[in-house]
Design an enzyme around this catalytic site. Structure first.
Site, PDB file in Angstrom:
ATOM      1  N   ASP A  67      25.084  38.745  11.345  1.00 53.63           N
ATOM      2  CA  ASP A  67      26.112  38.085  10.538  1.00 53.63           C
ATOM      3  C   ASP A  67      26.874  39.157   9.761  1.00 53.63           C
ATOM      4  O   ASP A  67      26.419  40.299   9.673  1.00 53.63           O
ATOM      5  CB  ASP A  67      25.477  37.079   9.552  1.00 53.63           C
ATOM      6  CG  ASP A  67      26.407  35.910   9.254  1.00 53.63           C
ATOM      7  OD1 ASP A  67      26.174  34.818   9.781  1.00 53.63           O
ATOM      8  OD2 ASP A  67      27.400  36.101   8.505  1.00 53.63           O
ATOM      9  N   ASP A 118      29.402  42.875  13.374  1.00 52.79           N
ATOM     10  CA  ASP A 118      30.647  42.122  13.587  1.00 52.79           C
ATOM     11  C   ASP A 118      30.750  41.741  15.068  1.00 52.79           C
ATOM     12  O   ASP A 118      30.851  42.616  15.935  1.00 52.79           O
ATOM     13  CB  ASP A 118      31.831  43.003  13.166  1.00 52.79           C
ATOM     14  CG  ASP A 118      33.168  42.269  13.263  1.00 52.79           C
ATOM     15  OD1 ASP A 118      33.240  41.213  13.945  1.00 52.79           O
ATOM     16  OD2 ASP A 118      34.140  42.767  12.670  1.00 52.79           O
ATOM     17  N   ASN A 135      27.235  32.255  18.744  1.00 53.94           N
ATOM     18  CA  ASN A 135      27.574  31.147  17.855  1.00 53.94           C
ATOM     19  C   ASN A 135      28.801  31.421  16.981  1.00 53.94           C
ATOM     20  O   ASN A 135      29.427  30.486  16.485  1.00 53.94           O
ATOM     21  CB  ASN A 135      26.338  30.854  16.979  1.00 53.94           C
ATOM     22  CG  ASN A 135      26.655  30.059  15.753  1.00 53.94           C
ATOM     23  OD1 ASN A 135      26.918  28.854  15.840  1.00 53.94           O
ATOM     24  ND2 ASN A 135      26.672  30.701  14.589  1.00 53.94           N
ATOM     25  N   TYR A 174      42.669  27.964  17.830  1.00 57.24           N
ATOM     26  CA  TYR A 174      41.237  27.604  17.881  1.00 57.24           C
ATOM     27  C   TYR A 174      40.963  26.759  19.126  1.00 57.24           C
ATOM     28  O   TYR A 174      40.006  27.017  19.862  1.00 57.24           O
ATOM     29  CB  TYR A 174      40.871  26.832  16.606  1.00 57.24           C
ATOM     30  CG  TYR A 174      39.425  26.410  16.518  1.00 57.24           C
ATOM     31  CD1 TYR A 174      38.410  27.333  16.269  1.00 57.24           C
ATOM     32  CD2 TYR A 174      39.060  25.069  16.664  1.00 57.24           C
ATOM     33  CE1 TYR A 174      37.081  26.932  16.167  1.00 57.24           C
ATOM     34  CE2 TYR A 174      37.732  24.664  16.566  1.00 57.24           C
ATOM     35  CZ  TYR A 174      36.744  25.608  16.317  1.00 57.24           C
ATOM     36  OH  TYR A 174      35.433  25.212  16.226  1.00 57.24           O
ATOM     37  N   LYS A 186      38.620  27.952  22.182  1.00 53.31           N
ATOM     38  CA  LYS A 186      37.395  27.205  22.508  1.00 53.31           C
ATOM     39  C   LYS A 186      37.438  26.676  23.950  1.00 53.31           C
ATOM     40  O   LYS A 186      36.391  26.581  24.611  1.00 53.31           O
ATOM     41  CB  LYS A 186      37.178  26.070  21.508  1.00 53.31           C
ATOM     42  CG  LYS A 186      36.758  26.542  20.118  1.00 53.31           C
ATOM     43  CD  LYS A 186      35.483  27.386  20.142  1.00 53.31           C
ATOM     44  CE  LYS A 186      34.784  27.434  18.805  1.00 53.31           C
ATOM     45  NZ  LYS A 186      33.670  28.418  18.797  1.00 53.31           N
ATOM     46  N   THR A 225      27.650  21.066   8.109  1.00 59.38           N
ATOM     47  CA  THR A 225      27.174  22.315   7.509  1.00 59.38           C
ATOM     48  C   THR A 225      27.599  22.322   6.035  1.00 59.38           C
ATOM     49  O   THR A 225      28.481  21.560   5.628  1.00 59.38           O
ATOM     50  CB  THR A 225      27.813  23.527   8.207  1.00 59.38           C
ATOM     51  OG1 THR A 225      29.235  23.410   8.051  1.00 59.38           O
ATOM     52  CG2 THR A 225      27.473  23.571   9.689  1.00 59.38           C
TER      53      THR A 225
HETATM   54  N1  NAD Z   1      30.724  22.802  11.870  1.00 61.80           N
HETATM   55  C1  NAD Z   1      31.384  22.083  12.767  1.00 61.80           C
HETATM   56  O1  NAD Z   1      31.711  20.894  12.524  1.00 61.80           O
HETATM   57  C2  NAD Z   1      31.750  22.660  14.113  1.00 61.80           C
HETATM   58  C3  NAD Z   1      32.400  21.822  15.026  1.00 61.80           C
HETATM   59  C4  NAD Z   1      32.732  22.331  16.270  1.00 61.80           C
HETATM   60  C5  NAD Z   1      32.407  23.635  16.619  1.00 61.80           C
HETATM   61  N2  NAD Z   1      31.776  24.441  15.707  1.00 61.80           N
HETATM   62  C6  NAD Z   1      31.469  25.799  16.167  1.00 61.80           C
HETATM   63  O2  NAD Z   1      30.098  26.094  15.923  1.00 61.80           O
HETATM   64  C7  NAD Z   1      29.940  27.475  15.576  1.00 61.80           C
HETATM   65  C8  NAD Z   1      29.257  27.598  14.213  1.00 61.80           C
HETATM   66  O3  NAD Z   1      30.064  26.874  13.271  1.00 61.80           O
HETATM   67  P1  NAD Z   1      29.682  26.734  11.725  1.00 61.80           P
HETATM   68  O4  NAD Z   1      30.374  25.507  11.252  1.00 61.80           O
HETATM   69  O5  NAD Z   1      28.239  26.911  11.518  1.00 61.80           O
HETATM   70  O6  NAD Z   1      30.467  28.012  11.135  1.00 61.80           O
HETATM   71  P2  NAD Z   1      30.302  28.714   9.720  1.00 61.80           P
HETATM   72  O7  NAD Z   1      31.632  29.279   9.386  1.00 61.80           O
HETATM   73  O8  NAD Z   1      29.656  27.764   8.739  1.00 61.80           O
HETATM   74  O9  NAD Z   1      29.259  29.891  10.028  1.00 61.80           O
HETATM   75  C9  NAD Z   1      29.617  30.934  10.855  1.00 61.80           C
HETATM   76  C10 NAD Z   1      28.745  32.152  10.526  1.00 61.80           C
HETATM   77  O10 NAD Z   1      29.252  33.249  11.280  1.00 61.80           O
HETATM   78  C11 NAD Z   1      29.445  34.366  10.402  1.00 61.80           C
HETATM   79  N3  NAD Z   1      30.549  35.176  10.922  1.00 61.80           N
HETATM   80  C12 NAD Z   1      31.882  34.935  10.811  1.00 61.80           C
HETATM   81  N4  NAD Z   1      32.575  35.901  11.432  1.00 61.80           N
HETATM   82  C13 NAD Z   1      31.663  36.751  11.968  1.00 61.80           C
HETATM   83  C14 NAD Z   1      31.769  37.942  12.747  1.00 61.80           C
HETATM   84  N5  NAD Z   1      32.968  38.441  13.104  1.00 61.80           N
HETATM   85  N6  NAD Z   1      30.625  38.558  13.135  1.00 61.80           N
HETATM   86  C15 NAD Z   1      29.402  38.066  12.790  1.00 61.80           C
HETATM   87  N7  NAD Z   1      29.255  36.951  12.034  1.00 61.80           N
HETATM   88  C16 NAD Z   1      30.369  36.305  11.640  1.00 61.80           C
HETATM   89  C17 NAD Z   1      29.725  33.758   9.052  1.00 61.80           C
HETATM   90  O11 NAD Z   1      29.454  34.684   7.988  1.00 61.80           O
HETATM   91  C18 NAD Z   1      28.805  32.538   9.044  1.00 61.80           C
HETATM   92  O12 NAD Z   1      27.515  32.873   8.577  1.00 61.80           O
HETATM   93  C19 NAD Z   1      31.346  28.084  15.614  1.00 61.80           C
HETATM   94  O13 NAD Z   1      31.565  28.672  16.879  1.00 61.80           O
HETATM   95  C20 NAD Z   1      32.244  26.887  15.406  1.00 61.80           C
HETATM   96  O14 NAD Z   1      33.540  27.091  15.926  1.00 61.80           O
HETATM   97  C21 NAD Z   1      31.449  23.984  14.465  1.00 61.80           C
END
Ligand code: NAD
Length: 262
Positions: A41, A67, A94, A167, A171, A202
């Protein structure tokens, strides 16, 4: 570490973006299932807290600040996981989201999107997935197999209110890149699947809807009348990596309470 239907004892897993949100739920489930988990992360504080908590509870865990959009850091992360675990059995790519700091946002229209915002969101979602697989696949092929799960979104499958054009396109790209990787490496015994979360509760997502009325209204539009729990997304990821899914590759798995069926 108990209370799980999964058993990944002796397996090594890599999770990107595992400090918070859905990634954190995946890390927790994998650790509870006995896997050695290496997670990355950019959020050093949250990653460190999670690593300490799980280690104190007996998990085999390592947190690495890395990253997911930087190739040299992704390459080093895979090497790190290999050095800790001696193998890489599973990888969950993820990292993703809308690159708000670069000016992208959920209500933006295509003609308002700057090239900088477009590139930042495509990098965060699609390039991170590409780089992850680029460095994970050779290691798995050399070891005789492995399982990869990429995270997409319902927005990558259909029009979705609140998702930016960049986005949604990125995706959709994750889904098709997954299919390519799955077919190209089917005989290498490397399985590649993609999980598509619906609206998932979340902490960050809930923080965007601070009042109960907004949360109720968003949930009321969904078939199950509720948001998805991050642990439910994690279970789908673990299933796709498990012995229960050995015939499954190239599949997109919506975990959305029925929204994709509307
Ligand atoms: N939460 C939702 O409703 C939802 C819906 C559809 C898809 N998603 C997808 O699920 C995945 C996780 O979503 P989430 O809601 O938990 O996201 P989030 O933003 O809550 O968490 C993402 C994590 O990734 C880390 N991060 C961000 N950029 C980074 C980088 N360049 N390198 C390493 N770490 C990095 C952040 O610090 C964070 O801890 C994503 O791909 C998101 O697009 C989420």
């Amino acid at each position: 570490m108990s209370g799980t239907i999964w058993n990944f004892a002796g397996k090594t897993a890599l999770v990107s973006g595992g400090a918070t949100g859905i990634g954190e739920a995946i890390v927790r489930k994998l650790a509870a299932a006995g896997a050695l988990v290496v997670f990355s992360d950019l959020n050093e504080a949250a990653g460190g807290v999670l690593e300490r908590e799980l280690r104190e509870r007996g998990a085999h865990i390592r947190f690495v600040v890395s990253d997911a959009t930087d190739e040299s850091q992704v390459e080093a992360l895979v090497a790190n996981a290999l050095s800790v675990g001696g193998a890489l059995d599973m990888a969950i790519n993820n990292v993703g989201g809308i690159a708000k700091r670069a000016g992208d946002h959920g209500r933006i229209r295509l003609h308002e999107t700057s090239l900088e915002a477009w590139r930042a969101t495509v990098d965060l979602n699609l390039t991170s997935c590409f780089l992850g697989m680029k460095h994970q696949i050779p290691v798995m092929v050399a070891a005789g197999g492995g399982a990869i799960v990429n995270l997409t979104s319902l927005a990558g499958m259909r029009y979705s209110d609140g998702a930016s054009p960049a986005y949604a396109a990125a995706k959709a790209g994750v889904i098709h890149l997954t299919r390519y990787a799955a077919v190209m490496h089917a005989t290498d015994r490397v399985r590649v699947n993609v999980v598509a979360p619906g609206l998932t509760a979340t902490k960050a997502m809930l923080a965007n809807m601070p009042d109960d009325e907004t949360r109720r209204m968003r949930a009321a539009r969904l078939p199950m009348k509720r948001m998805i729990d991050p642990a439910e997304i994690a279970d789908a990821c673990l299933w796709a990596c498990s012995e229960a899914a050995t015939g499954v590759t190239g599949l997109t798995i919506p975990v959305d309470g029925g929204t994709a069926a509307l």
